[in-house]
Structures are given as C-alpha cells and as structure tokens.
Design an enzyme around this catalytic site. Structure first.
Site, short mmCIF file in Angstrom:
data_model
loop_
_atom_site.label_atom_id
_atom_site.label_comp_id
_atom_site.label_asym_id
_atom_site.label_seq_id
_atom_site.Cartn_x
_atom_site.Cartn_y
_atom_site.Cartn_z
N GLN A 84 0.82 -1.21 0.00
CA GLN A 84 0.00 0.00 0.00
C GLN A 84 0.86 1.28 0.00
O GLN A 84 0.45 2.32 0.51
CB GLN A 84 -0.95 -0.01 1.21
CG GLN A 84 -2.05 -1.02 1.13
CD GLN A 84 -3.07 -0.67 0.05
OE1 GLN A 84 -3.33 0.48 -0.26
NE2 GLN A 84 -3.66 -1.70 -0.53
N SER A 85 2.01 1.20 -0.62
CA SER A 85 2.96 2.32 -0.62
C SER A 85 2.37 3.58 -1.26
O SER A 85 1.98 3.57 -2.42
CB SER A 85 4.22 1.90 -1.37
OG SER A 85 5.04 3.02 -1.63
#
Length: 183
Positions: A84-85
């Site tokens: 989920q960067s």
C-alpha cells in the site's frame, strides 16, 4: 537537473526540477483549536494540497527524480515499497502524467487486495507486481530482469525515492554541472 553559474570567487548552484506539479507554495494554515488549547499559535504547512493526489513531500522528490528519468530518456519507471505504498502510487501517477510507463514491484506484505492505493493503481491501469520477499536486493534484481525482457530504457527509483537527496549532495560536492548517469 542542476544548473550552475560560475562566479569569479565561487560556484553558485541552482536546482531546477524542470517539472512542477505542486501548488507552489503550499499554504500555511493556523490551527485555531489546538492553538487555543496550547495557548500558542500552531501552524501547519498544507502539503496535502500540492496538486497530485495527497502527495505532500513525496511529490517534491518525484519532481526531481522524474525530471532526471526524462532527461536520461527513460520509457519505463520502476519503484518499490510495501503493498500500500503511497510513494509507489504517486510515482505511478506522476510517471503516467509524463508519458512514462510505471512498473511497481511491491513486497507481498500487508493488504494486496484492490483497496486503498491498490485500487488507485488499478484505476490508473498501472502494472503492479508482487514479490514474496523481504529483500530489496531481490526486488531490484527483478526490476533488472523485467527491464531486460522489455528492451526499453528504464529508470529505477528506490523505495520512498530515497536517492533524491543523496545524488544531489554528491554532485554538489564534486562540483559537477549535471547528475551522473546512474540512478
């Protein structure tokens, strides 16, 4: 890119990212309630209003990194991070805006379903690949493998864009007029 002017006594350098996406400068906002509670004025810099998603300071780094990628003729931009960067999602958005193909090779850890940034990357039609590893060396090797298979000129941005300041400091220290050709 770095533009340098030579003076008789010293070198004066000015940094230019070439691409500007941010709302410059981001507004400063007084936090009325917390200021009242603390009995002092508290302000925040509204980096959430920078112009690309909710990018904040990440967009600042990308202005320089993607300008360097464009200057070097990159067609593909790689980056990495967690599933989920925020950095990876913003890299994809900015690279697409510049006509480059983003490929995200992310650690297969955390939420990998189509939620949050994964949903945004899907909506941007971004090539997202997961690697089941804890080693960034494995991920960078995968970037090299994928790029060789594609035959396209590529540019690697490390996790979080952490090379943005390192190369700049190195270039200024060496007194060069442009960044070197390694990324």
């Amino acid at each position: 890119m770095i533009y340098c002017l030579i003076n008789e006594n010293r070198k004066i350098c000015r940094i230019s990212p070439v691409f500007r996406w941010r709302c410059c400068p981001p507004p400063i906002q007084k936090l009325e309630n917390i200021s009242r509670l603390l009995n002092t004025n508290v302000y925040i810099k509204r980096d959430d209003l920078t112009g690309i998603g909710l990018g904040g300071n990440k967009v600042r780094k990308l202005e320089f990194l993607l300008a360097d990628a464009k200057r070097k003729g990159a067609e593909v931009v790689f980056t990495t991070g967690g599933a989920q960067s925020n950095h990876a999602m913003l890299t994809a958005a900015c690279a697409k805006k510049l006509g480059m193909e983003p490929i995200l090779i992310l650690k297969k850890r955390g939420v990998t379903e189509r939620k949050g940034n994964q949903l945004l990357e899907y909506l941007m039609d971004t090539d997202v690949r997961f690697l089941d590893t804890d080693s960034y060396d494995d991920i960078y090797a995968e970037m090299d493998r994928v790029s060789k298979a594609s035959g396209k000129k590529y540019y690697k941005i490390p996790c979080g864009g952490s090379n943005a300041g390192v190369e700049l400091v190195s270039v200024l220290h060496r007194g060069e007029s442009e960044a070197s050709d390694h990324a």
